[in-house]
Design an enzyme around this catalytic site. Sequence first.
Site, PDB file in Angstrom:
ATOM      1  N   ASP A  99       0.678  -0.964  -0.045  1.00 34.40           N
ATOM      2  CA  ASP A  99       0.610  -0.188   0.301  1.00 34.40           C
ATOM      3  C   ASP A  99       0.595   0.964   0.087  1.00 34.40           C
ATOM      4  O   ASP A  99       2.068   1.465   0.501  1.00 34.40           O
ATOM      5  CB  ASP A  99      -0.786  -0.485   1.257  1.00 34.40           C
ATOM      6  CG  ASP A  99      -0.594   0.022   2.555  1.00 34.40           C
ATOM      7  OD1 ASP A  99       0.420  -0.362   2.731  1.00 34.40           O
ATOM      8  OD2 ASP A  99      -1.201   0.760   3.403  1.00 34.40           O
ATOM      9  N   GLU A 163       0.112  -0.966   5.553  1.00 32.20           N
ATOM     10  CA  GLU A 163       1.223  -0.081   6.603  1.00 32.20           C
ATOM     11  C   GLU A 163       0.662   0.877   7.109  1.00 32.20           C
ATOM     12  O   GLU A 163       1.463   1.348   7.802  1.00 32.20           O
ATOM     13  CB  GLU A 163       2.794  -0.741   5.728  1.00 32.20           C
ATOM     14  CG  GLU A 163       3.724  -0.242   6.712  1.00 32.20           C
ATOM     15  CD  GLU A 163       4.006   0.737   6.319  1.00 32.20           C
ATOM     16  OE1 GLU A 163       5.183   1.601   7.582  1.00 32.20           O
ATOM     17  OE2 GLU A 163       3.769   2.633   6.101  1.00 32.20           O
TER      18      GLU A 163
END
Length: 318
Positions: A99, A163
């Site tokens: 991400d 994350e």
Amino acid sequence: MSAADRRLTPERPTNRSPRDLLDREGLIELTQRLVRIPSVNRPEEGLSEAAAVDVVVDHAEAFGWDVLVEEVAPSRPNAIIRIDGGRPGRTLLFEGHTDVVTEGDRSQWTFDPFCGDIRDGRIRGRGAADMKGGVAAMMHAARAVQVAGSFPGSIVLAILCDEEEMMIGVHDFVARGHAAGVDAAIVCEPEGGEVCAVQKGAMRLRIDLAGEMAHGAMSHEGRNPLLAASRFLDEVEAIDADLQATHGEHEHLGHVYLTPTHVAAGSLRQLNVIPGGGLLPLDSRTLPGVDHPALFDRLRAAATDVSDETGVDFEFST
């Protein structure tokens, strides 16, 4: 077979070093492919990490690797790869995430934030450093080690989702037992060319507040979550100061920080209404020696005190 295909199927193991066998062109191409995927968490637009993981799987399978893909949340998968070195030994984990931080207002960019092109020797685009480049680097580094010949132990590649928010990817990775047996880990985050041998701990909390809606003209009939949030944040600031005084400044990591990053409650369309609920995320960055469960309990106790004073309920989730 294309040149790219030939790069993904190197020669049989040799006595050459992994450094010499690193496919730098393939590494750059993979980074560009990943950067061009807007893997932000915007499910309302159909955007998530799923497309980036598809590219990871495609690339790994071209290396002959088996990939374990586990969906942590809808369209938010982890990809896990284990490479056996062929000899007894310990296990080294490489960790990265798929991400990226939102690109924000595109009108403020001077180029497409997901272009993935190369200018002045640098790949441009959101995530080129944090951390599509890291994911590509750890995959190609592991491949170079494998092609160089047998090695002791095994390499695990953990390519995880989320994350940037609540870290559900790594929580799921650990909860499923994948971290068991890992002897050491290299986190492939960008650090300005430095090797960081220590890092802060992180504990992210989502705190939901439940009060009672009322008209602003009769605020005594409501329970205002905004006022409760304000009082709680005063407590957070005091706890933060106490932790900094207790643990001091780490040589490499600095201070402990408890940081509120967002407050949400009410509506601009209803300025005369006390909201019935609210949301308060808290980002905690800690030093070695800080007990996370104890810190969590301390924050919960502070919230309980505020709840007793205000009648607003606090619900914590991690």
